[in-house]
Design an enzyme around this catalytic site. Structure first.
Site, PDB file in Angstrom:
ATOM      1  CB  CYS A  81      35.531  51.638  38.561  1.00  0.00           C
ATOM      2  SG  CYS A  81      34.614  51.648  36.998  1.00  0.00           S
ATOM      3  CG  HIS A 189      39.868  52.128  36.000  1.00  0.00           C
ATOM      4  ND1 HIS A 189      39.656  51.062  36.843  1.00  0.00           N
ATOM      5  CD2 HIS A 189      38.770  52.224  35.233  1.00  0.00           C
ATOM      6  CE1 HIS A 189      38.475  50.523  36.580  1.00  0.00           C
ATOM      7  NE2 HIS A 189      37.915  51.208  35.610  1.00  0.00           N
ATOM      8  CD  GLU A 191      42.900  50.805  38.545  1.00  0.00           C
ATOM      9  OE1 GLU A 191      42.711  51.829  39.219  1.00  0.00           O
ATOM     10  OE2 GLU A 191      41.977  50.144  38.028  1.00  0.00           O
TER      11      GLU A 191
END
Lengths: 207, 250
Positions: A81, A189, A191
């Site tokens: 990001c 993202h 994650e």
């Protein structure tokens, strides 16, 4: 230290959620903002959240910025990001500022189409532009191609060969994954992108 | 194209998950950790965890427990309940939270939003607004539906958007938990006036309710709780219904 993954401890970033997924994938993670720890690590993740100026200021204060600018070619680096945006030459978030310049390009506010809103938040698809990149090894987008985004700015690259994935959002498609040699960037993202995100992150951790 | 999202909401009180009607949530419906694990495995679009315990007003979030929740959640995880200073946010980020939800504290100090935006970026915060219909007006309520803030929803949103908002979750207290559908009247009247990403909450009882909400093009996501807790309906069932009707979901 060497085989552990180092997550740069930017306090305004979601370091906790990146650590959780790295550990869940069976790797050891260290969260640190000490230059010597970062120098010792073979794999470094620069997480994203917060603003470009705030993240840059922190890296400069910790004397990490200069090191990352000349990142060693025998180690691996992943920006997520805002971390990916920092890889660029310049950003226009708040005011014009220099980035790490590891990839030639500029970070600008996304130009939306009439039916789109900023920030670009939610699940959107990725399309592969360069299937040679190791970060998308064995990724089959016909099963699932959606990942989670949360941002208003994006990196526009000079060299289109560095684009690994793009995403249909805004007047121009967004660059969602980049690679130049040992330097990687992910705009979304991973994650927080469920199974597909984990797979992509694992590809980086496996390098 | 950006997908329309379905976000399950978990109301956390003392040791468990609760749900009731019109914000009177006393019915225990399960434990927090197993619920998070199940939703994570079901690959939901995101999860909203709200601590509605009275003590959250004065105490800090229970970081140790939240850390364990985060270790089991690999989809966007929104946390709210009593957040009122930047230190709490730094700690929440450290344990693994990605997005925070704020509501009550903003009515005391709108400047807090400015500070959060400056430090963490505008995309970080979800503004939660709970409202009731009084004398034909939609009025904001804070403190888990207890305190009348005497401001109309649309005026409050204007103030928030002037500072900078990314996502707003609007919950109709009158519809909450009844499972008779969302507040379509409100959505029809106001959804087009909102510039932020818009999450509609309160009242879902059947998958079709979500379809009705997504008829309003400016709505980006729906939140729901009771139909997942009390009926054998999953977020996936709702998505299949939406997909069959050409709503763009993942």
């Amino acid at each position: 230290m060497e085989d552990k993954v180092l997550i740069i401890d930017i306090p305004t970033s979601n370091v906790g959620s990146i650590k959780n997924v790295v550990c869940d994938l069976g790797f050891e993670a260290v969260i640190s903002s000490k230059l010597e720890d970062i120098q010792k690590s073979r794999k470094v993740i620069l997480p994203g959240h917060g603003t470009f100026p705030a993240a840059k200021k922190f890296l400069q204060e910790k004397k990490i910025f200069e090191y990352l600018k000349k990142y060693p070619t025998d180690k691996f680096f992943l920006g997520i990001c805002v971390g990916m945006q920092l890889l660029g030459s310049y950003s226009y978030e708040d005011e014009k500022a220099e980035g790490l310049d590891l990839l030639k390009g500029e970070v600008k506010k996304i130009l939306c189409r009439s039916f789109e809103k900023l920030p670009h938040i939610g699940w959107n698809q990725i399309e592969i532009k360069n299937n040679q990149s190791k970060i998308i090894k064995d990724i089959n987008l016909s099963e699932e191609n959606n990942v989670y985004f949360s941002h208003s700015y994006s990196l526009n690259l000079e060299n289109l060969d560095n684009i690994v994935c793009s995403t249909p959002f805004g007047k121009n498609n967004l660059v969602s994954v980049v690679q130049k040699n040992n330097i990687f960037g992910i705009q979304f993202h991973p994650e927080k992108s469920s199974f597909l995100g984990k797979k992509i992150l694992k590809n980086f951790l496996d390098l | 194209m950006l997908k329309k999202r379905i976000l399950p909401t978990l109301l956390w009180k003392q040791v468990g998950i609760v749900k009731g009607e019109k914000f009177n949530s006393t019915r225990n419906v399960g434990s927090v950790m197993p619920s998070i694990k199940i939703y994570n495995r079901r690959d939901v679009d995101g999860l909203i965890l709200l601590n509605i315990d009275e003590t959250s007003k004065n105490l800090d979030p229970n970081y140790n427990l939240i850390k364990e929740f985060c270790e089991n959640c690999f989809v966007p995880f929104y946390y709210g309940g009593g957040i009122r200073n930047l230190d709490q946010i730094y700690n929440l980020l450290k344990v693994g939270i990605d997005k925070i939800v704020i509501n009550t504290f903003l009515y005391n100090d709108l400047n807090f939003l400015k500070k959060i935006n400056k430090n963490f970026g505008r995309q970080f915060t979800v503004i939660s607004i709970d409202y009731k219909k009084i004398d034909n007006k939609y009025i904001c309520f804070s403190e888990n539906g207890k305190k009348n803030e005497k401001i109309e929803v649309i005026d409050w949103i204007k103030k928030i958007e002037d500072i900078g908002a990314s996502e707003i979750i609007l919950t109709s207290i009158d519809h909450d938990g009844l499972m008779r559908g969302y507040n379509y009247e409100f959505i029809e009247k106001y959804s087009n006036k909102i510039k932020s990403n818009l999450i509609i909450s309160g009242g879902a009882g059947i998958p079709e309710d979500m379809y009705k909400v997504f008829q309003f093009k400016n709505v980006d996501a729906v939140a729901a709780a009771s139909l997942f807790h009390f009926k054998e309906i999953t977020p996936k069932d709702c998505k299949l219904n939406l997909k069959a009707k050409n709503i763009n979901v993942r």
